[in-house]
Design a protein around this motif. Structure first.
Motif, PDB file in Angstrom:
ATOM      1  N   LYS A   1     -90.593 -41.940 -61.400  1.00  0.00           N
ATOM      2  CA  LYS A   1     -91.042 -40.558 -61.342  1.00  0.00           C
ATOM      3  C   LYS A   1     -91.910 -40.317 -60.113  1.00  0.00           C
ATOM      4  O   LYS A   1     -91.714 -39.367 -59.365  1.00  0.00           O
ATOM      5  CB  LYS A   1     -91.842 -40.297 -62.629  1.00  0.00           C
ATOM      6  CG  LYS A   1     -92.236 -38.875 -62.809  1.00  0.00           C
ATOM      7  CD  LYS A   1     -93.003 -38.707 -64.120  1.00  0.00           C
ATOM      8  CE  LYS A   1     -93.523 -37.299 -64.216  1.00  0.00           C
ATOM      9  NZ  LYS A   1     -94.828 -37.213 -64.845  1.00  0.00           N
TER      10      LYS A   1
ATOM     11  N   TYR B   1     -91.581 -31.254 -65.567  1.00  0.00           N
ATOM     12  CA  TYR B   1     -91.210 -32.646 -65.369  1.00  0.00           C
ATOM     13  C   TYR B   1     -90.441 -32.752 -64.067  1.00  0.00           C
ATOM     14  O   TYR B   1     -89.479 -32.011 -63.836  1.00  0.00           O
ATOM     15  CB  TYR B   1     -90.345 -33.141 -66.526  1.00  0.00           C
ATOM     16  CG  TYR B   1     -89.833 -34.545 -66.322  1.00  0.00           C
ATOM     17  CD1 TYR B   1     -90.670 -35.631 -66.548  1.00  0.00           C
ATOM     18  CD2 TYR B   1     -88.542 -34.779 -65.894  1.00  0.00           C
ATOM     19  CE1 TYR B   1     -90.226 -36.916 -66.352  1.00  0.00           C
ATOM     20  CE2 TYR B   1     -88.087 -36.067 -65.696  1.00  0.00           C
ATOM     21  CZ  TYR B   1     -88.928 -37.130 -65.921  1.00  0.00           C
ATOM     22  OH  TYR B   1     -88.480 -38.400 -65.718  1.00  0.00           O
TER      23      TYR B   1
ATOM     24  N   ASN C   1     -88.867 -35.840 -61.390  1.00  0.00           N
ATOM     25  CA  ASN C   1     -88.666 -37.263 -61.205  1.00  0.00           C
ATOM     26  C   ASN C   1     -88.087 -37.528 -59.819  1.00  0.00           C
ATOM     27  O   ASN C   1     -87.052 -36.989 -59.451  1.00  0.00           O
ATOM     28  CB  ASN C   1     -87.700 -37.771 -62.278  1.00  0.00           C
ATOM     29  CG  ASN C   1     -87.654 -39.272 -62.316  1.00  0.00           C
ATOM     30  OD1 ASN C   1     -87.663 -39.917 -61.263  1.00  0.00           O
ATOM     31  ND2 ASN C   1     -87.615 -39.831 -63.498  1.00  0.00           N
TER      32      ASN C   1
END
Lengths: 419, 199
Positions: A253, A328, A330
């Motif tokens: 990530k 999120y 990554n």
């Protein structure tokens, strides 16, 4: 006559000898350079301490040349003879054993020594490049200031003219005997008040909207870092791959910041900066060598001594690119599976002295890219499970030139990034 | 009154526009409780965890190996002036016998990122940092192809140098996993074999 002939003979012989020896010397030095770079250069430089001592003046330092030959050919054996100079040297350089070079003949060593003598001392050679490159490009700073002042002056002038106009009207009215109306000051004039109110409303509305949209975005953020680290020098000039330091981009990530030992991989040997002048955004010139010394301070490294990595302190870099916690993101997914180049999001990092956030990293920006970007479907193991798409491309149902965008494989679904 | 207003307006405009356009502060945050993680994330300040009663250590428990990972290298780093383990490391074989096509590509990628910068894309010890002595790196990197010393160096000894560093070369243990290190060494050995065969 005979005297003259013998004289010329002697002269020519003398000439021949001097010429040949001088040529011989040159050949020696040239051979020496090749031998030096083949055998010595990985541990020694002429004017700089590396793993071993700087070699300039090495002949003068050794008490006897014979010893120097013996030392180079087999240093371990020579140490055992108990020679004081050799043993001191060995201890001074932290008992790092010098490789033995049994294949070098005395003549080879002489050639290397001859080459070492031809290398000028660092101060002696004039560094031509430094002065010429210094002139910083004076970019004509943006003209908003000039235009702003101009507008203001014009506004003031027009106000004065309006005032003059009303005064003149009053004068002419006085002359023609029309009774003077009590003049209304401009701050009570309804037309003025309405005009200013509209302007304030528009300006205020615009600023509020822009300000609200920029909440949580940090486009152009360019903080000062604890060490002036130039991506331009490292990734641009010296062509170090981004992933040499940011290892995590391919695996996880976080892009990950390099720990101090990664810096020291190169900076054990590179302890000064000699490239083009470094300039901060506000025009201050940065002393590159002093910045490297700052790194040494963090690393707990004293030059010329072995480095104990456990003494290093982390450098607290200021984080620039940051997404809110409810998103999120990554790196590996984009860099490894998606094969997106670093520059597509971060801008031309390899040309930045101080890193600046190039894009606003807003949701609109993300979604836009997901709508437009084609997935690298070909020869990409990550996407091999999308069998239907692969079949459709093969059968021509999907135009293979248009490809499949990230959106088509669910790249704009809410849950992809917010969960 | 008129003059006073005009002057204040003018100075305000001058002050506002003369501010540097270099943005040294990040933007403001809307709803900070949603922007900043409540959990501890990477690159948070981890210095005071113990004071808060959080006992966290990212390092593996001593004496354990993660599933599917290589065994540790049997020799520790030598003390200064000692070469016992460096010599002993010659005996350690490379656990990777041959590289598959995918692995070979990956090994090449790793080599070019981590090693090529000094040892050169052609493994000739002339990477962009050295450039025949014109680069910033003063020491000549080892020529992995074309120097008998490195062509004859066993895999295990190479691993020792990559893992612990040798002379001016630092340790690459933090950048390459054990498997990746062995892969890169296999890649170098393959390149050396090709160069030898074509001689």
């Amino acid at each position: 006559m005979t005297i003259l002939r013998s004289l010329t003979k002697i002269l020519s012989i003398f000439l021949f000898i001097t010429l040949s020896t001088s040529i011989g010397n040159q050949v020696n030095a040239q051979d020496g350079k090749a031998l030096f770079s083949q055998n010595c250069a990985s541990c020694h430089a002429v004017n700089k301490k590396l793993t071993g001592p700087a070699l300039a003046g090495v002949e003068d330092r050794w008490p006897e040349k014979k010893n120097l030959y013996a030392w180079i050919k087999n240093s371990a054996a020579f140490l055992k003879t108990g020679d004081a100079y050799a043993n001191n040297l060995y201890n001074e350089y932290n008992k790092t054993a010098m490789n033995s070079f049994p294949s070098l003949s005395d003549a080879d060593i002489d050639a290397i020594l001859a080459y070492i003598k031809t290398v000028p001392a660092p101060g002696a050679a004039p560094a031509g490049g430094a002065a010429g490159a210094a002139a910083p490009a004076e970019d004509d700073s943006d003209s908003t200031l000039v235009f702003g002042i101009l507008t203001l002056i014009l506004a003031v002038v027009s106000l004065i003219l309006l005032q003059v106009n009303s005064n003149l009207k009053k004068l002419s009215d006085d002359k023609s005997g029309i009774p003077a109306v009590e003049p209304v000051p401009f701050y009570r004039n309804k037309a003025y008040i309405a005009f200013i109110a509209i302007i304030l409303f528009i300006a205020g509305g615009y600023m509020t909207t822009v300000g609200a949209m920029n909440l949580g975005r940090s486009k152009d953020y360019q903080p000062e870092q604890p060490i002036y680290y130039s991506h331009k020098v490292h990734a641009g000039v010296n062509q170090i791959n981004c992933q040499y330091c940011h290892i995590g981009t391919y695996q996880g990530k976080q892009a990950t910041l390099p720990s101090v030992n990664v810096c020291m991989n190169c900076h054990m040997a590179i302890n000064e900066y000699k490239g083009e002048p470094l300039v901060r955004e506000n025009g201050d010139v940065v002393d590159g060598t002093a910045e490297i010394k700052k790194l040494y301070k963090y690393a707990g490294y004293t030059e010329g001594q072995p480095w104990d990595a456990s003494k290093a302190q982390p450098i607290e870099w200021v984080r620039i690119h940051n997404l809110p916690d409810h998103v999120y993101f990554n790196h590996a997914q984009h860099v490894n599976a998606g094969q997106v180049a670093c520059q597509e999001c971060h801008g031309e990092i390899q040309k930045m002295g101080e890193v600046k956030q190039q894009n606003d990293l807003s949701m609109g920006w993300c979604v836009n890219c997901h709508r437009q970007t084609k997935v690298q479907f070909k020869d990409n193991g990550f996407y091999s499970i999308y069998e239907k798409f692969h079949a459709d491309i093969k059968s021509g149902k999907i135009d293979s030139t248009k490809g499949i965008t990230v959106e088509k494989i669910g790249g704009t679904e809410c849950q992809k990034c917010h969960y | 009154m008129n003059k006073f207003l005009a002057i204040t307006f003018l100075t305000a405009v001058v002050v506002l526009t003369s501010c540097s356009d270099v943005k040294r502060k990040p933007g403001s945050i809307y709803m900070p409780d949603m922007a900043y993680s409540r959990a501890y994330e990477s690159y948070d300040d981890h210095s005071k965890l113990k004071e808060k009663g959080i006992h966290y250590d990212a390092r593996p428990v001593a004496g354990t190996i993660a599933r599917g990972k290589e065994m540790p290298f049997p020799y520790a780093q030598d003390a200064a002036g000692d070469t016992t383990n460096y010599t002993l490391s010659k005996t350690v074989p490379n656990p990777i016998d041959s590289l598959s096509v995918v692995d070979a590509k990956e090994a090449e990628r790793l080599y070019l990122i981590n090693c090529g910068i000094c040892h050169g894309a052609k493994l000739d010890g002339n990477g962009p940092l050295y450039k025949d002595g014109n680069g910033p790196y003063a020491a000549k990197p080892a020529a992995l192809v074309g120097d008998a010393k490195y062509e004859n160096m066993p895999d295990g000894q190479m691993f020792y140098s990559v893992a612990y560093g040798k002379n001016l070369m630092g340790s690459y243990a933090s950048q390459l996993s054990k498997r990746q290190r062995w892969m890169v060494i296999k890649y170098i050995k393959n390149k050396q074999a090709v160069a030898k065969a074509s001689k």
